[in-house]
Motif scaffolding. Structure first.
Motif, PDB file in Angstrom:
ATOM      1  N   GLN A 124       0.823  -1.203   0.000  1.00  0.00           N
ATOM      2  CA  GLN A 124       0.000   0.000   0.000  1.00  0.00           C
ATOM      3  C   GLN A 124       0.863   1.261   0.000  1.00  0.00           C
ATOM      4  OE1 GLN A 124      -3.177   0.076  -0.549  1.00  0.00           O
ATOM      5  NE2 GLN A 124      -3.275   2.317  -0.429  1.00  0.00           N
ATOM      6  N   TYR A 125       1.945   1.225   0.777  1.00  0.00           N
ATOM      7  CA  TYR A 125       2.868   2.384   0.797  1.00  0.00           C
ATOM      8  C   TYR A 125       3.445   2.607  -0.597  1.00  0.00           C
ATOM      9  CZ  TYR A 125       6.943   5.299   1.503  1.00  0.00           C
ATOM     10  OH  TYR A 125       7.860   6.307   1.382  1.00  0.00           O
ATOM     11  N   GLU A 128       0.830   4.068  -3.042  1.00  0.00           N
ATOM     12  CA  GLU A 128       0.564   5.493  -2.788  1.00  0.00           C
ATOM     13  C   GLU A 128       1.751   6.349  -3.223  1.00  0.00           C
ATOM     14  OE1 GLU A 128      -0.358   5.698   1.339  1.00  0.00           O
ATOM     15  OE2 GLU A 128      -2.355   4.774   1.105  1.00  0.00           O
ATOM     16  N   GLU A 131       1.669   6.725  -6.980  1.00  0.00           N
ATOM     17  CA  GLU A 131       0.651   7.699  -7.391  1.00  0.00           C
ATOM     18  C   GLU A 131       1.159   9.136  -7.199  1.00  0.00           C
ATOM     19  OE1 GLU A 131      -2.836   6.759  -5.194  1.00  0.00           O
ATOM     20  OE2 GLU A 131      -3.196   4.851  -6.252  1.00  0.00           O
ATOM     21  N   GLN A 132       1.895   9.364  -6.115  1.00  0.00           N
ATOM     22  CA  GLN A 132       2.454  10.693  -5.885  1.00  0.00           C
ATOM     23  C   GLN A 132       3.501  11.042  -6.942  1.00  0.00           C
ATOM     24  OE1 GLN A 132       3.855  10.314  -1.788  1.00  0.00           O
ATOM     25  NE2 GLN A 132       2.186  11.625  -1.089  1.00  0.00           N
TER      26      GLN A 132
END
Length: 233
Positions: A124-125, A128, A131-132
Protein backbone atom coordinates in the motif's frame (compact mmCIF):
# COMPACT_ATOMS: atom_id res chain seq x y z
CA UNK A 1 57.97 10.71 8.66
CA UNK A 2 56.96 14.25 9.56
CA UNK A 3 58.05 17.01 7.17
CA UNK A 4 58.21 20.84 7.38
CA UNK A 5 54.96 22.55 6.32
CA UNK A 6 54.72 25.15 3.54
CA UNK A 7 53.38 28.55 4.59
CA UNK A 8 50.04 28.46 2.72
CA UNK A 9 47.17 27.08 4.88
CA UNK A 10 49.72 25.99 7.44
CA UNK A 11 47.47 24.59 10.15
CA UNK A 12 45.60 22.40 7.63
CA UNK A 13 48.87 20.83 6.55
CA UNK A 14 49.79 20.15 10.16
CA UNK A 15 46.37 18.63 10.87
CA UNK A 16 46.62 16.40 7.80
CA UNK A 17 50.00 15.02 8.84
CA UNK A 18 48.79 14.37 12.36
CA UNK A 19 45.80 12.47 10.93
CA UNK A 20 48.18 10.38 8.85
CA UNK A 21 50.31 9.62 11.93
CA UNK A 22 47.20 8.44 13.77
CA UNK A 23 45.92 6.38 10.84
CA UNK A 24 49.29 4.63 10.43
CA UNK A 25 49.34 3.81 14.14
CA UNK A 26 52.45 5.89 14.80
CA UNK A 27 50.40 7.97 17.23
CA UNK A 28 48.23 5.39 18.96
CA UNK A 29 44.69 5.83 20.24
CA UNK A 30 44.69 6.92 23.89
CA UNK A 31 48.30 8.12 23.63
CA UNK A 32 49.41 11.57 24.77
CA UNK A 33 50.80 13.71 21.94
CA UNK A 34 53.72 16.14 22.11
CA UNK A 35 53.33 19.62 23.53
CA UNK A 36 52.56 22.61 21.31
CA UNK A 37 56.17 23.79 21.62
CA UNK A 38 57.58 20.39 20.63
CA UNK A 39 55.19 20.09 17.68
CA UNK A 40 56.04 23.61 16.53
CA UNK A 41 59.72 22.68 16.42
CA UNK A 42 59.00 19.42 14.59
CA UNK A 43 56.81 21.01 11.92
CA UNK A 44 58.84 24.24 11.84
CA UNK A 45 55.73 26.40 12.21
CA UNK A 46 54.38 28.80 14.83
CA UNK A 47 52.66 27.64 18.01
CA UNK A 48 49.56 29.46 16.76
CA UNK A 49 49.40 27.17 13.71
CA UNK A 50 49.83 24.12 15.96
CA UNK A 51 47.07 25.40 18.22
CA UNK A 52 44.72 25.84 15.24
CA UNK A 53 45.54 22.36 13.94
CA UNK A 54 44.88 20.77 17.32
CA UNK A 55 41.62 22.71 17.67
CA UNK A 56 40.42 21.48 14.27
CA UNK A 57 41.29 17.88 15.16
CA UNK A 58 39.50 18.20 18.49
CA UNK A 59 36.40 19.43 16.67
CA UNK A 60 36.67 16.39 14.38
CA UNK A 61 36.84 14.14 17.46
CA UNK A 62 40.37 12.90 16.71
CA UNK A 63 42.09 14.58 19.65
CA UNK A 64 40.83 15.39 23.14
CA UNK A 65 42.26 17.59 25.88
CA UNK A 66 42.55 16.25 29.43
CA UNK A 67 42.77 19.05 31.99
CA UNK A 68 46.22 19.21 33.55
CA UNK A 69 47.46 16.21 31.56
CA UNK A 70 47.75 17.35 27.94
CA UNK A 71 46.22 16.38 24.62
CA UNK A 72 45.53 12.75 23.71
CA UNK A 73 44.54 10.80 20.62
CA UNK A 74 40.84 9.90 20.96
CA UNK A 75 39.95 6.28 21.63
CA UNK A 76 38.02 5.94 18.35
CA UNK A 77 40.13 8.28 16.21
CA UNK A 78 40.91 5.74 13.47
CA UNK A 79 37.24 4.86 13.07
CA UNK A 80 36.36 8.54 12.69
CA UNK A 81 39.10 9.07 10.10
CA UNK A 82 37.78 6.15 8.03
CA UNK A 83 34.21 7.46 8.31
CA UNK A 84 35.34 10.94 7.25
CA UNK A 85 37.24 9.54 4.27
CA UNK A 86 34.23 7.47 3.22
CA UNK A 87 32.00 10.53 3.44
CA UNK A 88 34.42 12.49 1.24
CA UNK A 89 34.34 9.74 -1.39
CA UNK A 90 30.56 9.52 -1.31
CA UNK A 91 30.36 13.23 -2.13
CA UNK A 92 33.12 13.24 -4.74
CA UNK A 93 32.41 13.14 -8.48
CA UNK A 94 35.51 10.96 -8.85
CA UNK A 95 33.77 8.08 -7.07
CA UNK A 96 30.28 8.58 -8.49
CA UNK A 97 30.38 5.44 -10.64
CA UNK A 98 31.40 3.44 -7.57
CA UNK A 99 28.39 4.84 -5.71
CA UNK A 100 26.12 3.74 -8.57
CA UNK A 101 27.65 0.26 -8.46
CA UNK A 102 26.91 0.05 -4.74
CA UNK A 103 23.37 1.13 -5.47
CA UNK A 104 22.95 -1.60 -8.08
CA UNK A 105 24.28 -4.32 -5.77
CA UNK A 106 22.09 -3.25 -2.85
CA UNK A 107 18.82 -2.54 -4.64
CA UNK A 108 18.74 -5.60 -6.90
CA UNK A 109 19.36 -7.85 -3.92
CA UNK A 110 16.86 -5.88 -1.83
CA UNK A 111 14.14 -6.48 -4.42
CA UNK A 112 14.66 -10.23 -4.19
CA UNK A 113 14.31 -10.15 -0.41
CA UNK A 114 11.41 -7.68 -0.41
CA UNK A 115 9.40 -9.78 -2.87
CA UNK A 116 9.45 -12.73 -0.50
CA UNK A 117 8.52 -10.86 2.68
CA UNK A 118 6.44 -7.83 1.64
CA UNK A 119 3.16 -7.27 3.45
CA UNK A 120 -0.04 -5.61 2.30
CA UNK A 121 1.01 -2.56 4.30
CA UNK A 122 4.28 -2.42 2.34
CA UNK A 123 2.44 -2.74 -0.95
CA UNK A 124 0.00 0.00 0.00
CA UNK A 125 2.87 2.38 0.80
CA UNK A 126 4.52 1.68 -2.57
CA UNK A 127 1.24 2.13 -4.46
CA UNK A 128 0.56 5.49 -2.79
CA UNK A 129 4.14 6.59 -3.40
CA UNK A 130 3.84 5.66 -7.07
CA UNK A 131 0.65 7.70 -7.39
CA UNK A 132 2.45 10.69 -5.89
CA UNK A 133 5.32 10.29 -8.36
CA UNK A 134 2.86 10.39 -11.26
CA UNK A 135 1.03 13.43 -9.84
CA UNK A 136 4.24 15.40 -9.38
CA UNK A 137 5.36 14.41 -12.88
CA UNK A 138 2.13 15.72 -14.40
CA UNK A 139 2.53 18.93 -12.40
CA UNK A 140 6.10 19.35 -13.62
CA UNK A 141 7.34 19.30 -10.01
CA UNK A 142 10.70 17.62 -10.61
CA UNK A 143 12.04 18.19 -7.09
CA UNK A 144 9.19 16.37 -5.34
CA UNK A 145 9.08 13.74 -8.06
CA UNK A 146 12.76 12.98 -7.35
CA UNK A 147 12.15 12.94 -3.61
CA UNK A 148 9.27 10.47 -3.90
CA UNK A 149 11.27 8.32 -6.26
CA UNK A 150 14.13 8.04 -3.79
CA UNK A 151 11.67 7.30 -0.97
CA UNK A 152 10.26 4.46 -3.10
CA UNK A 153 13.72 2.93 -3.54
CA UNK A 154 14.74 3.52 0.08
CA UNK A 155 11.56 1.83 1.32
CA UNK A 156 12.41 -1.30 -0.68
CA UNK A 157 15.89 -1.39 0.86
CA UNK A 158 14.39 -0.95 4.34
CA UNK A 159 12.10 -3.92 3.71
CA UNK A 160 15.17 -6.13 4.11
CA UNK A 161 15.18 -5.18 7.84
CA UNK A 162 18.98 -4.97 7.74
CA UNK A 163 19.99 -1.86 9.69
CA UNK A 164 23.60 -1.89 8.45
CA UNK A 165 22.59 -1.90 4.77
CA UNK A 166 19.83 0.65 5.41
CA UNK A 167 22.22 3.04 7.15
CA UNK A 168 24.79 2.72 4.38
CA UNK A 169 22.15 3.28 1.73
CA UNK A 170 20.96 6.35 3.61
CA UNK A 171 24.52 7.70 3.53
CA UNK A 172 24.62 7.62 -0.29
CA UNK A 173 21.13 9.01 -0.86
CA UNK A 174 22.27 12.60 -1.48
CA UNK A 175 24.54 11.45 -4.28
CA UNK A 176 21.70 9.34 -5.68
CA UNK A 177 19.34 12.32 -5.56
CA UNK A 178 21.82 14.32 -7.66
CA UNK A 179 21.97 11.40 -10.10
CA UNK A 180 18.19 11.41 -10.43
CA UNK A 181 18.19 15.17 -11.10
CA UNK A 182 20.73 14.69 -13.89
CA UNK A 183 18.72 11.82 -15.34
CA UNK A 184 15.42 13.69 -15.50
CA UNK A 185 16.97 16.93 -16.72
CA UNK A 186 18.59 15.30 -19.74
CA UNK A 187 16.25 12.50 -20.81
CA UNK A 188 13.18 12.56 -23.03
CA UNK A 189 9.67 12.24 -21.67
CA UNK A 190 9.34 8.71 -23.10
CA UNK A 191 12.34 7.51 -21.07
CA UNK A 192 10.99 9.17 -17.93
CA UNK A 193 7.59 7.52 -18.46
CA UNK A 194 9.22 4.10 -18.93
CA UNK A 195 11.28 4.64 -15.78
CA UNK A 196 8.12 5.42 -13.81
CA UNK A 197 6.32 2.42 -15.31
CA UNK A 198 9.08 0.15 -14.01
CA UNK A 199 8.08 1.25 -10.50
CA UNK A 200 4.60 -0.13 -11.16
CA UNK A 201 6.11 -3.34 -12.57
CA UNK A 202 8.06 -3.73 -9.33
CA UNK A 203 4.88 -3.38 -7.29
CA UNK A 204 3.22 -6.06 -9.42
CA UNK A 205 6.20 -8.39 -8.93
CA UNK A 206 5.99 -7.82 -5.18
CA UNK A 207 2.26 -8.56 -5.25
CA UNK A 208 3.07 -11.88 -6.94
CA UNK A 209 5.97 -12.48 -4.51
CA UNK A 210 8.14 -13.11 -7.58
CA UNK A 211 11.69 -12.39 -6.40
CA UNK A 212 13.36 -13.25 -9.72
CA UNK A 213 11.08 -10.93 -11.67
CA UNK A 214 11.54 -8.14 -9.12
CA UNK A 215 15.32 -8.38 -9.37
CA UNK A 216 15.21 -8.36 -13.17
CA UNK A 217 13.00 -5.26 -13.23
CA UNK A 218 15.23 -3.39 -10.79
CA UNK A 219 18.33 -4.36 -12.74
CA UNK A 220 16.76 -3.05 -15.95
CA UNK A 221 15.59 0.09 -14.17
CA UNK A 222 19.04 0.94 -12.81
CA UNK A 223 20.78 0.01 -16.08
CA UNK A 224 18.59 2.61 -17.79
CA UNK A 225 20.05 5.24 -15.46
CA UNK A 226 23.60 4.08 -16.22
CA UNK A 227 22.99 4.28 -19.98
CA UNK A 228 21.45 7.71 -19.57
CA UNK A 229 24.46 8.97 -17.64
CA UNK A 230 26.89 7.70 -20.29
CA UNK A 231 24.91 9.28 -23.12
CA UNK A 232 24.77 12.63 -21.30
CA UNK A 233 28.53 12.54 -20.75
Amino acid sequence: MLTPIKKNRVYEGVAQQIKEQIEKGIWKEGERIQSELELAKTFQVSRGSIREAIKSLQMAGLLEAHSGQGTFVSANACEKIRASRLNEKLNSAEYFDDVLECRHLIEVHACGVAATCCTEEDLQYLRENYEQIIQYTLQGDTENMNRCGMEFHAYIVNMMHNEIISDFYQSIMQALLEERREFFQNWYQLEITESHYEHMELIQAFEAHDSVQAQQIMGRHLDRKKRGKKEVN
